[in-house]
Design a protein around this motif. Structure first.
Motif, PDB file in Angstrom:
ATOM      1  N   ILE A 127      21.323  41.294  26.748  1.00 19.48           N
ATOM      2  CA  ILE A 127      21.722  41.603  28.119  1.00 19.48           C
ATOM      3  C   ILE A 127      21.615  40.405  29.042  1.00 19.48           C
ATOM      4  N   GLN A 128      20.435  39.785  29.088  1.00 23.31           N
ATOM      5  CA  GLN A 128      20.206  38.727  30.058  1.00 23.31           C
ATOM      6  C   GLN A 128      21.134  37.524  29.876  1.00 23.31           C
ATOM      7  N   PRO A 129      21.328  36.977  28.669  1.00 27.91           N
ATOM      8  CA  PRO A 129      22.257  35.853  28.510  1.00 27.91           C
ATOM      9  C   PRO A 129      23.681  36.188  28.922  1.00 27.91           C
ATOM     10  N   LEU A 130      24.093  37.435  28.723  1.00 25.90           N
ATOM     11  CA  LEU A 130      25.437  37.841  29.149  1.00 25.90           C
ATOM     12  C   LEU A 130      25.549  37.880  30.667  1.00 25.90           C
ATOM     13  N   LEU A 131      24.480  38.296  31.337  1.00 22.83           N
ATOM     14  CA  LEU A 131      24.493  38.313  32.802  1.00 22.83           C
ATOM     15  C   LEU A 131      24.703  36.914  33.362  1.00 22.83           C
ATOM     16  N   GLU A 132      24.205  35.906  32.657  1.00 18.55           N
ATOM     17  CA  GLU A 132      24.347  34.528  33.109  1.00 18.55           C
ATOM     18  C   GLU A 132      25.804  34.079  33.091  1.00 18.55           C
ATOM     19  N   LEU A 133      26.651  34.772  32.352  1.00 20.67           N
ATOM     20  CA  LEU A 133      28.056  34.381  32.226  1.00 20.67           C
ATOM     21  C   LEU A 133      28.963  35.089  33.225  1.00 20.67           C
ATOM     22  N   LEU A 134      28.430  36.063  33.958  1.00 20.24           N
ATOM     23  CA  LEU A 134      29.258  36.810  34.903  1.00 20.24           C
ATOM     24  C   LEU A 134      29.623  35.957  36.116  1.00 20.24           C
ATOM     25  N   CYS A 135      30.807  36.203  36.635  1.00 18.86           N
ATOM     26  CA  CYS A 135      31.257  35.478  37.827  1.00 18.86           C
ATOM     27  C   CYS A 135      30.580  36.042  39.079  1.00 18.86           C
ATOM     28  N   GLY A 136      30.344  35.162  40.056  1.00 16.99           N
ATOM     29  CA  GLY A 136      29.866  35.600  41.368  1.00 16.99           C
ATOM     30  C   GLY A 136      28.418  36.044  41.363  1.00 16.99           C
ATOM     31  N   ASN A 137      28.109  36.954  42.281  1.00 19.23           N
ATOM     32  CA  ASN A 137      26.752  37.441  42.491  1.00 19.23           C
ATOM     33  C   ASN A 137      26.342  38.385  41.360  1.00 19.23           C
ATOM     34  N   THR A 138      25.289  38.029  40.653  1.00 17.36           N
ATOM     35  CA  THR A 138      24.836  38.854  39.528  1.00 17.36           C
ATOM     36  C   THR A 138      23.698  39.799  39.903  1.00 17.36           C
ATOM     37  N   PHE A 139      23.297  39.801  41.183  1.00 18.07           N
ATOM     38  CA  PHE A 139      22.155  40.636  41.578  1.00 18.07           C
ATOM     39  C   PHE A 139      22.375  42.122  41.271  1.00 18.07           C
ATOM     40  N   PRO A 140      23.574  42.695  41.557  1.00 19.61           N
ATOM     41  CA  PRO A 140      23.767  44.121  41.228  1.00 19.61           C
ATOM     42  C   PRO A 140      23.567  44.410  39.745  1.00 19.61           C
ATOM     43  N   ARG A 141      23.993  43.483  38.875  1.00 22.90           N
ATOM     44  CA  ARG A 141      23.819  43.686  37.433  1.00 22.90           C
ATOM     45  C   ARG A 141      22.358  43.544  37.031  1.00 22.90           C
ATOM     46  N   GLU A 142      21.646  42.618  37.679  1.00 24.34           N
ATOM     47  CA  GLU A 142      20.216  42.467  37.405  1.00 24.34           C
ATOM     48  C   GLU A 142      19.461  43.725  37.839  1.00 24.34           C
ATOM     49  N   LEU A 143      19.873  44.293  38.967  1.00 23.24           N
ATOM     50  CA  LEU A 143      19.274  45.546  39.427  1.00 23.24           C
ATOM     51  C   LEU A 143      19.565  46.668  38.435  1.00 23.24           C
ATOM     52  N   GLN A 144      20.766  46.638  37.875  1.00 25.95           N
ATOM     53  CA  GLN A 144      21.154  47.628  36.874  1.00 25.95           C
ATOM     54  C   GLN A 144      20.237  47.533  35.651  1.00 25.95           C
ATOM     55  N   VAL A 145      19.948  46.310  35.200  1.00 30.38           N
ATOM     56  CA  VAL A 145      19.063  46.108  34.054  1.00 30.38           C
ATOM     57  C   VAL A 145      17.668  46.668  34.353  1.00 30.38           C
ATOM     58  N   ILE A 146      17.183  46.409  35.564  1.00 33.45           N
ATOM     59  CA  ILE A 146      15.855  46.900  35.954  1.00 33.45           C
ATOM     60  C   ILE A 146      15.820  48.424  35.961  1.00 33.45           C
ATOM     61  N   LEU A 147      16.878  49.048  36.498  1.00 33.36           N
ATOM     62  CA  LEU A 147      16.934  50.510  36.549  1.00 33.36           C
ATOM     63  C   LEU A 147      16.992  51.108  35.145  1.00 33.36           C
ATOM     64  N   VAL A 148      17.775  50.461  34.274  1.00 34.75           N
ATOM     65  CA  VAL A 148      17.839  50.922  32.888  1.00 34.75           C
ATOM     66  C   VAL A 148      16.469  50.803  32.235  1.00 34.75           C
ATOM     67  N   ALA A 149      15.795  49.661  32.484  1.00 40.52           N
ATOM     68  CA  ALA A 149      14.467  49.450  31.910  1.00 40.52           C
ATOM     69  C   ALA A 149      13.472  50.490  32.419  1.00 40.52           C
ATOM     70  N   LEU A 150      13.563  50.815  33.710  1.00 38.14           N
ATOM     71  CA  LEU A 150      12.670  51.816  34.273  1.00 38.14           C
ATOM     72  C   LEU A 150      12.875  53.166  33.612  1.00 38.14           C
ATOM     73  N   PHE A 151      14.137  53.510  33.348  1.00 35.60           N
ATOM     74  CA  PHE A 151      14.436  54.793  32.710  1.00 35.60           C
ATOM     75  C   PHE A 151      14.064  54.771  31.230  1.00 35.60           C
ATOM     76  N   ALA A 152      14.473  53.705  30.536  1.00 37.34           N
ATOM     77  CA  ALA A 152      14.353  53.671  29.083  1.00 37.34           C
ATOM     78  C   ALA A 152      12.981  53.222  28.597  1.00 37.34           C
ATOM     79  N   ILE A 153      12.264  52.445  29.403  1.00 38.64           N
ATOM     80  CA  ILE A 153      10.966  51.920  28.970  1.00 38.64           C
ATOM     81  C   ILE A 153       9.808  52.584  29.709  1.00 38.64           C
TER      82      ILE A 153
END
Length: 302
Positions: free
Chosen positions: A180-206
């Motif tokens: 997940i994280q290395p792919l986020l580094e390749l996204l164009c523009g502001n990646t904060f919404p995607r990073e927030l998405q990862v955190i929310l997924v982690a909160l739910f799944a972990i």
């Protein structure tokens, strides 16, 4: 890294362990050996439980599912890693990358919730022993397993679909699989919404299944401490010590990967952590249960 807006990316490049190319032969030998050992260990545990009638209980039913998950989880990652070590930087199609990410999330999240289901089983066995056969029925156990797979499917579909609908501004993934994280580094523009998405997924799944595990063991420990003798306390604790050790290994590595600030990310450290929970933990799980469990050791001797 290519910095153009590559909205029509069709293939990525997995850099793998390019920074230690002189160690590729050694890494290949180690990973291939661990892969074969893990497949064998988990297969033996699953076959042993399925063929020995004395192990046809809810606890071992969940353990069988854990072995299946570990085999699949490992097989999603390791073959591509071995290919990378043989030929160097390898290509993976966008569809292939999305498929790998989906199954990585599917099996990983399913394992999180399966460990929670196993803690619930231990909670009922120790806190309500007289009602255990009634409460932990075959129907309930199968329903819990189905629920774990459903959670894995939900997280995998949502996260993968959202990620791969976004435009990419790079092709080189600095990892040995579509993490997940290395792919986020390749996204164009502001990646904060995607990073927030990862955190929310982690909160739910972990975090959410981990909180259930913490609650279960708080009740278990409280019950054990009320037992009249040290011998009974030790016997009760021995029935859940293996599961507790597996939980510590799995959640320790997963939380250190997904629940830390972006400023602490390091490609080399991420690869090391990923190896620990994708390769090492699936090997240790069957060893922990077989070496620390008298019933499993007895079945192996038979």
């Amino acid at each position: 890294m290519i910095s153009l807006n590559l909205t029509e990316v069709t293939e990525f490049r997995l850099l793998g362990f390019s920074e230690v190319s002189h160690l590729h032969s050694l890494l290949f030998f180690l990973l291939f050996s661990l892969y074969i050992l893990t497949l064998m260990a988990n297969t033996v545990i699953a076959l042993l439980i399925n063929t020995d009638a004395s192990l046809h209980t809810p606890m071992y039913f969940f353990l069988t599912q854990l072995s299946y998950l570990d085999i699949c989880y490992l097989s999603v990652i390791v073959p591509k890693v071995l290919e990378n070590l043989v030929v160097g930087t390898t290509g993976i199609s966008k569809a292939g990358c999305a498929t790998q990410m989906f199954f990585f999330l599917f099996f990983g999240v399913a394992e999180c919730f399966l460990l929670a289901a196993m803690s619930l089983d231990r909670y009922v066995a120790i806190c309500y022993p007289l009602h255990y056969p009634l409460l932990m029925s075959s129907r309930l156990c199968k329903g819990l397993v189905l629920g774990t797979y459903s959670c894995g499917t939900l997280v995998g579909l949502i996260h993968t679909t959202i990620t791969f609908r976004l435009p990419f501004c790079g092709l080189a993934i600095n990892h040995f699989f579509c993490e997940i994280q290395p792919l986020l580094e390749l996204l164009c523009g502001n990646t904060f919404p995607r990073e927030l998405q990862v955190i929310l997924v982690a909160l739910f799944a972990i975090v959410s299944p981990f909180l259930l595990i913490i609650y279960s063991y708080a009740c278990i420990i409280s019950t054990i401490l009320k037992l009249p003798s040290a011998e009974k306390q030790q016997k009760a604790f021995s029935t859940c010590s293996s599961h507790l050790l597996v939980v510590t290994l799995f959640y320790g590595t997963a939380s250190s990967m997904y629940l830390r600030p972006k400023s602490s990310y390091s490609a080399s450290m991420d690869k090391l952590l990923s190896l620990s929970y994708t390769v090492v933990t699936p090997l240790l799980n069957p060893l922990i249960y077989s070496l620390r469990n008298e019933e499993v050791k007895g079945a192996l001797k038979k």
